[in-house]
Design a protein around this motif. Sequence first.
Motif, PDB file in Angstrom:
ATOM      1  N   THR A  86      -9.479  19.106  37.332  1.00 31.64           N
ATOM      2  CA  THR A  86      -8.908  18.263  38.386  1.00 31.64           C
ATOM      3  C   THR A  86      -8.396  19.118  39.532  1.00 31.64           C
TER       4      THR A  86
ATOM      5  N   LEU B  86     -12.739  11.301  25.704  1.00 31.38           N
ATOM      6  CA  LEU B  86     -12.732  11.501  27.154  1.00 31.38           C
ATOM      7  C   LEU B  86     -11.731  10.496  27.713  1.00 31.38           C
TER       8      LEU B  86
ATOM      9  N   LEU C 178     -20.718  19.099  35.141  1.00 28.15           N
ATOM     10  CA  LEU C 178     -19.881  17.957  34.741  1.00 28.15           C
ATOM     11  C   LEU C 178     -20.717  16.801  34.214  1.00 28.15           C
TER      12      LEU C 178
ATOM     13  N   TYR D 254      -5.214  20.019  31.629  1.00 28.63           N
ATOM     14  CA  TYR D 254      -6.335  20.016  32.582  1.00 28.63           C
ATOM     15  C   TYR D 254      -6.749  21.454  32.865  1.00 28.63           C
TER      16      TYR D 254
ATOM     17  N   TYR E  59     -11.425  14.389  39.673  1.00 24.94           N
ATOM     18  CA  TYR E  59     -11.330  14.584  38.214  1.00 24.94           C
ATOM     19  C   TYR E  59     -12.755  14.611  37.667  1.00 24.94           C
TER      20      TYR E  59
ATOM     21  N   SER F  38     -10.228  17.918  31.064  1.00 19.38           N
ATOM     22  CA  SER F  38     -10.906  17.659  32.344  1.00 19.38           C
ATOM     23  C   SER F  38     -10.567  18.710  33.381  1.00 19.38           C
TER      24      SER F  38
ATOM     25  N   SER G 254     -11.439  16.247  25.167  1.00 24.00           N
ATOM     26  CA  SER G 254     -12.080  16.908  26.302  1.00 24.00           C
ATOM     27  C   SER G 254     -11.037  17.204  27.386  1.00 24.00           C
TER      28      SER G 254
ATOM     29  N   THR H 219     -15.416  15.748  33.931  1.00 20.76           N
ATOM     30  CA  THR H 219     -15.507  16.159  32.515  1.00 20.76           C
ATOM     31  C   THR H 219     -16.532  17.281  32.346  1.00 20.76           C
TER      32      THR H 219
ATOM     33  N   ILE I 265     -10.666   9.101  30.747  1.00 16.87           N
ATOM     34  CA  ILE I 265     -11.156   9.128  32.130  1.00 16.87           C
ATOM     35  C   ILE I 265     -11.032   7.760  32.786  1.00 16.87           C
TER      36      ILE I 265
ATOM     37  N   TRP J 152     -17.803  12.672  37.207  1.00 17.20           N
ATOM     38  CA  TRP J 152     -16.616  13.008  38.000  1.00 17.20           C
ATOM     39  C   TRP J 152     -16.312  11.839  38.918  1.00 17.20           C
TER      40      TRP J 152
END
Length: 311
Positions: free
Chosen positions: A56, A117, A87, A70, A98, A54, A52, A100, A119, A90
């Motif tokens: 940002t 992910l 999202l 990203y 940040y 992200s 995934s 997803t 994260i 976050w």
Amino acid sequence: MATHSEASQKNNHESKKDYQPRMVIISGPSGVGKGSINNILRTHPDLHLKYSVSMTTRQPRNGEKEGLDYFFVTPERFREAIEKKELIEWAQFVGNYYGTPRQYVEAEMAKGNNVILEIEVDGATQAINTEKNVLSIFLMPPTLKDLASRLQGRQSESPEVIKKRLDKAMLEVPLKHNYQYVVENDTVQNAVAKITDILRKEKAAPYDKTTVYDKLKKMMYEIVHEDYGFFVKNWAANIKNLKDSGLITKADYKNFDAEEKLVSTLTNRLYHRNLAHGNFQDLHDKSYVRKEVQRLMFKINFFSIAQKYDE
Ligand SMILES: Nc1nc2c(ncn2[C@@H]2O[C@H](COP(=O)(O)OP(=O)(O)O)[C@@H](O)[C@H]2O)c(=O)[nH]1
Ligand SMILES: Nc1ncnc2c1ncn2[C@@H]1O[C@H](COP(=O)(O)OP(=O)(O)O)[C@@H](O)[C@H]1O
């Protein structure tokens, strides 16, 4: 002549649904090695792993590519993504946002792929609590000193930001217990082997009965059978007394198998401990396992069905 299980295994492979795609959440302090490990994991086609990307507000580092490392956006665009519920989760991390994007993750899982992910802990906690089919892994460095030298060695942040990220790490590490697995990144190769084993054990990738976990459980049956038959009988007798005195239900008593419970408790404890901080390879060595079991046996409560799971 193939046995029943081999035939069904073969059919499973043909049905391709012999695994359940998962949202694989990988967290860990900045500099622990998340990116390095994911870059190798993604080269294993049999794990059906997608990554995934992200969103940002952080500035790109040297060599980072838009849409690959990203989606680099403005704070306004990030806020819009939150408002439009684009999202899955976050969070703010050391002065940047940040998050997803949901669309890609759901599309890939619908195709039967696992999605990684990568994260931080706040966002991960949100996703663990709200999403289905999550498999959560927290990466640990062998020591804090290793973490500092890896972060400094990467030369991607200023000394002030490195300090802030190490401070943040001290707050994140205690939250590792929110994750299903804690994996030590002693070397990238070992960490990838551990995570691959977890994906197979959890049937997030085509199930493979030769996982370290399955071999360990088979070995544990032998050791319990050879060395601890007396304790299995005692435990069963204790639980029968609890049932006779009405302290546990007949149903719980009927479902309780002392040998199976002892084997699975010992296996899970040793497996999780060696993932988190121990030598994963040693789990193939029966004399090593037998010695560790001698220690773990003191942690078993032979007067209860429930076993407190500790490190
Ligand atoms: N909650 C959340 N955290 C993210 C996301 N993408 C990256 N992160 C985390 O944000 C933190 C900072 O990432 P980054 O600036 O790339 O630094 P790094 O961890 O040192 O590579 C890391 O813990 C990442 O795992 C996201 O989509 N959501
Ligand atoms: N097991 C390891 N041993 C030594 N150095 C490592 C290990 N894993 C990663 N590194 C190095 O540590 C630095 C941080 O790794 P990185 O993957 O960027 O971490 P993260 O993505 O978690 O911030 C990189 O320079 C990487 O080469």
